[in-house]
Every structure is written in structure tokens, then in C-alpha cells.
Design an enzyme around this catalytic site. Structure first.
Site, mmCIF file in Angstrom:
data_model
loop_
_atom_site.group_PDB
_atom_site.id
_atom_site.type_symbol
_atom_site.label_atom_id
_atom_site.label_comp_id
_atom_site.label_asym_id
_atom_site.label_seq_id
_atom_site.Cartn_x
_atom_site.Cartn_y
_atom_site.Cartn_z
ATOM 1 N N LYS A 19 49.143 -7.717 1.934
ATOM 2 C CA LYS A 19 48.034 -7.842 0.981
ATOM 3 C C LYS A 19 47.987 -9.248 0.356
ATOM 4 O O LYS A 19 48.960 -10.013 0.445
ATOM 5 C CB LYS A 19 48.193 -6.765 -0.094
ATOM 6 C CG LYS A 19 48.008 -5.327 0.436
ATOM 7 C CD LYS A 19 48.137 -4.316 -0.700
ATOM 8 C CE LYS A 19 47.871 -2.897 -0.247
ATOM 9 N NZ LYS A 19 47.986 -1.927 -1.380
ATOM 10 N N TYR A 35 38.982 1.652 2.699
ATOM 11 C CA TYR A 35 39.649 2.497 1.701
ATOM 12 C C TYR A 35 38.778 3.669 1.253
ATOM 13 O O TYR A 35 39.009 4.219 0.180
ATOM 14 C CB TYR A 35 40.042 1.657 0.488
ATOM 15 C CG TYR A 35 41.433 1.035 0.551
ATOM 16 C CD1 TYR A 35 42.565 1.801 0.851
ATOM 17 C CD2 TYR A 35 41.634 -0.317 0.244
ATOM 18 C CE1 TYR A 35 43.832 1.243 0.870
ATOM 19 C CE2 TYR A 35 42.909 -0.884 0.263
ATOM 20 C CZ TYR A 35 44.002 -0.092 0.578
ATOM 21 O OH TYR A 35 45.260 -0.638 0.579
ATOM 22 N N PHE A 71 40.767 3.939 -9.472
ATOM 23 C CA PHE A 71 41.195 2.578 -9.114
ATOM 24 C C PHE A 71 40.438 1.997 -7.917
ATOM 25 O O PHE A 71 40.697 0.874 -7.497
ATOM 26 C CB PHE A 71 42.709 2.548 -8.852
ATOM 27 C CG PHE A 71 43.192 3.508 -7.787
ATOM 28 C CD1 PHE A 71 43.132 3.173 -6.439
ATOM 29 C CD2 PHE A 71 43.725 4.744 -8.140
ATOM 30 C CE1 PHE A 71 43.578 4.045 -5.452
ATOM 31 C CE2 PHE A 71 44.172 5.633 -7.158
ATOM 32 C CZ PHE A 71 44.094 5.278 -5.814
ATOM 33 N N ARG A 105 56.561 3.451 6.424
ATOM 34 C CA ARG A 105 56.433 3.941 5.033
ATOM 35 C C ARG A 105 57.777 3.834 4.309
ATOM 36 O O ARG A 105 57.825 3.505 3.129
ATOM 37 C CB ARG A 105 55.932 5.389 5.016
ATOM 38 C CG ARG A 105 54.537 5.610 5.564
ATOM 39 C CD ARG A 105 53.426 5.061 4.713
ATOM 40 N NE ARG A 105 53.456 5.523 3.346
ATOM 41 C CZ ARG A 105 52.441 5.338 2.472
ATOM 42 N NH1 ARG A 105 51.319 4.718 2.853
ATOM 43 N NH2 ARG A 105 52.532 5.738 1.235
ATOM 44 N N THR A 123 54.604 3.627 -3.710
ATOM 45 C CA THR A 123 53.373 2.902 -4.058
ATOM 46 C C THR A 123 53.567 1.999 -5.277
ATOM 47 O O THR A 123 53.133 0.851 -5.283
ATOM 48 C CB THR A 123 52.240 3.922 -4.352
ATOM 49 O OG1 THR A 123 52.126 4.799 -3.231
ATOM 50 C CG2 THR A 123 50.918 3.232 -4.596
ATOM 51 N N ARG A 125 58.279 -3.191 -1.180
ATOM 52 C CA ARG A 125 57.636 -3.158 -2.498
ATOM 53 C C ARG A 125 58.633 -3.398 -3.624
ATOM 54 O O ARG A 125 58.277 -3.999 -4.655
ATOM 55 C CB ARG A 125 56.876 -1.849 -2.665
ATOM 56 C CG ARG A 125 55.569 -1.852 -1.851
ATOM 57 C CD ARG A 125 54.975 -0.495 -1.713
ATOM 58 N NE ARG A 125 53.582 -0.539 -1.250
ATOM 59 C CZ ARG A 125 52.878 0.537 -0.948
ATOM 60 N NH1 ARG A 125 53.430 1.745 -1.038
ATOM 61 N NH2 ARG A 125 51.623 0.415 -0.549
ATOM 62 N N ASN A 137 50.894 -4.449 -4.697
ATOM 63 C CA ASN A 137 52.154 -3.930 -4.154
ATOM 64 C C ASN A 137 52.450 -4.422 -2.740
ATOM 65 O O ASN A 137 53.200 -3.808 -1.998
ATOM 66 C CB ASN A 137 52.187 -2.401 -4.265
ATOM 67 C CG ASN A 137 51.041 -1.746 -3.518
ATOM 68 O OD1 ASN A 137 50.275 -2.406 -2.822
ATOM 69 N ND2 ASN A 137 50.941 -0.434 -3.637
ATOM 70 N N HIS A 164 50.205 -2.531 2.809
ATOM 71 C CA HIS A 164 49.587 -1.233 3.116
ATOM 72 C C HIS A 164 50.232 -0.717 4.389
ATOM 73 O O HIS A 164 50.550 -1.495 5.283
ATOM 74 C CB HIS A 164 48.079 -1.393 3.363
ATOM 75 C CG HIS A 164 47.474 -0.172 4.013
ATOM 76 N ND1 HIS A 164 47.068 0.917 3.283
ATOM 77 C CD2 HIS A 164 47.276 0.145 5.331
ATOM 78 C CE1 HIS A 164 46.624 1.856 4.121
ATOM 79 N NE2 HIS A 164 46.746 1.413 5.370
ATOM 80 N N GLU A 189 42.795 3.511 11.501
ATOM 81 C CA GLU A 189 42.946 2.196 10.852
ATOM 82 C C GLU A 189 43.129 1.083 11.882
ATOM 83 O O GLU A 189 42.631 -0.032 11.694
ATOM 84 C CB GLU A 189 44.114 2.238 9.869
ATOM 85 C CG GLU A 189 43.812 3.147 8.678
ATOM 86 C CD GLU A 189 44.945 3.230 7.664
ATOM 87 O OE1 GLU A 189 44.776 3.932 6.655
ATOM 88 O OE2 GLU A 189 46.003 2.588 7.864
HETATM 89 N N1 UDP Z 1 46.541 2.035 -6.229
HETATM 90 C C1 UDP Z 1 46.260 1.542 -7.497
HETATM 91 N N2 UDP Z 1 46.471 2.372 -8.576
HETATM 92 C C2 UDP Z 1 46.951 3.631 -8.451
HETATM 93 C C3 UDP Z 1 47.245 4.113 -7.164
HETATM 94 C C4 UDP Z 1 47.031 3.295 -6.074
HETATM 95 O O1 UDP Z 1 45.838 0.409 -7.635
HETATM 96 O O2 UDP Z 1 47.134 4.311 -9.464
HETATM 97 C C5 UDP Z 1 46.319 1.167 -5.065
HETATM 98 C C6 UDP Z 1 47.622 0.618 -4.500
HETATM 99 O O3 UDP Z 1 47.406 -0.726 -4.118
HETATM 100 C C7 UDP Z 1 47.872 1.492 -3.290
HETATM 101 C C8 UDP Z 1 46.442 1.784 -2.819
HETATM 102 O O4 UDP Z 1 45.692 1.916 -4.022
HETATM 103 O O5 UDP Z 1 48.659 0.829 -2.326
HETATM 104 C C9 UDP Z 1 46.268 3.029 -2.002
HETATM 105 O O6 UDP Z 1 46.826 4.121 -2.716
HETATM 106 P P1 UDP Z 1 47.745 5.186 -1.983
HETATM 107 O O7 UDP Z 1 47.945 6.324 -2.915
HETATM 108 O O8 UDP Z 1 47.194 5.490 -0.624
HETATM 109 O O9 UDP Z 1 49.160 4.425 -1.860
HETATM 110 P P2 UDP Z 1 49.936 3.826 -0.596
HETATM 111 O O10 UDP Z 1 49.598 4.694 0.581
HETATM 112 O O11 UDP Z 1 49.451 2.410 -0.420
HETATM 113 O O12 UDP Z 1 51.383 3.885 -0.973
HETATM 114 MG MG MG Z 2 47.771 5.319 1.330
#
Ligand code: UDP
Ligand code: MG
Length: 136
Positions: A12, A52, A60, A88, A94, A105, A115, A118, A129
Site C-alpha cells: 500500500k 474494495y 471506513f 495472511r 488488520t 503489519r 497497514n 493487502h 482480485e
Molecule cells: N480498514 C480501516 N478501518 C477499519 C477496518 C479496516 O481503515 O476499521 C481498512 C484497512 O486498511 C484494511 C482494509 O480496510 O486493510 C480492508 O479491511 P479488512 O477487514 O478486509 O482487513 P484486511 O483483510 O486488510 O486485514
Molecule cells: Mg480483507
């Protein structure tokens, strides 16, 4: 069961900006993930919104789309045994505050929104994707 899979990874804007591309790639390659495709791009807010769109009802969402389009990103196809779940694990939680030691992260994430990476969350989403960024 161990199976060779492909998954989509994105470095990112916050991590590209801090010159962390090679550090992050080396975490993947040291853990037996092969980088099959790789490109540095700068997407529009509309493209980020499409990518997204599963999150479109979340509070968010708008910030997330603005953020992903705020600067260059690196998109990669990673391949290896159990690539989706392995990626993952290497990424960590996250919210960097909750991420395990030595995850990407934990090492590099700034906040829940910045973070650093992705990663696809299922084989089905990985296919979608990968196709989004690498249509053939
Ligand atoms: N995100 C955010 N605020 C939140 C949760 C998620 O800004 O409270 C953002 C964060 O950058 C995250 C992305 O949205 O990586 C996608 O969220 P997801 O729950 O899919 O998390 P990930 O799969 O990236 O761990
Ligand atoms: Mg996700």
C-alpha cells in the site's frame, strides 16, 4: 492439505512511500512464496472503489478508497503452498497493534488504515482480485 495456490498481494502507499518494497518482498520470498507477477501502479479512486466494493457499506470505505489511490502501490501475484493463508499469516492482523511479532503489519504498519499490505482472504477472492489487476 497442502496445495499450490496463488494470491494477490498489494504493498500500500504508506509502505511504498517509506521504501519498504524490497523488505516486504523478501519476507514473501524467504517464506517460499514466489512472486509470479509484479507491477507498480497508481490507481484512481474509482478503481479503488471497485476493488474494495465488498466494503462499500462500511464506515471506513470512503477513506479506504481515497487512501489506496493516494500514491503508487505494488500489486503482486504470490504463488506457493497454501499461499492464501500463508500470506495472511505473514501480514498479521488488520490493526498493527494486534499483529503478531515479525509480521509485516507489526514491523511496518502505522495504523489500522495505513497497514502497509493487502492480501486476499480466500481462494475465490484471490482469483477475482488477480483477475482485477492482471487480466489476460
Ligand atoms: N480498514 C480501516 N478501518 C477499519 C477496518 C479496516 O481503515 O476499521 C481498512 C484497512 O486498511 C484494511 C482494509 O480496510 O486493510 C480492508 O479491511 P479488512 O477487514 O478486509 O482487513 P484486511 O483483510 O486488510 O486485514
Ligand atoms: Mg480483507
Amino acid at each position: 492439505m497442502s496445495k499450490v495456490e496463488q494470491t494477490l498481494s498489494i504493498i500500500k502507499p504508506d509502505a511504498v512511500e517509506r521504501n519498504l518494497i524490497e523488505n516486504i518482498k523478501s519476507i514473501f520470498t524467504k517464506n517460499n512464496l514466489v512472486i509470479k507477477e509484479n507491477k507498480k501502479i497508481h490507481i484512481t479512486k474509482e478503481e479503488a472503489a471497485e476493488f474494495y466494493k465488498v466494503h462499500q457499506s462500511k464506515p471506513f470505505y470512503d477513506n479506504l478508497c481515497l487512501y489506496l489511490s493516494s500514491g503508487p502501490i505494488v500489486v503482486m501475484v504470490l504463488e506457493g503452498i497454501n499461499a492464501v493463508s500463508l500470506n495472511r499469516e505473514l501480514m498479521g492482523a488488520t490493526d498493527p497493534k494486534n499483529a503478531e511479532e515479525n509480521t509485516i503489519r507489526k514491523l511496518y504498519g502505522i495504523s489500522i488504515d495505513k497497514n502497509s499490505v493487502h492480501g486476499s482472504d480466500s481462494i475465490e477472492n484471490a482469483k477475482k482480485e488477480i483477475n482485477f489487476f492482471f487480466k489476460d
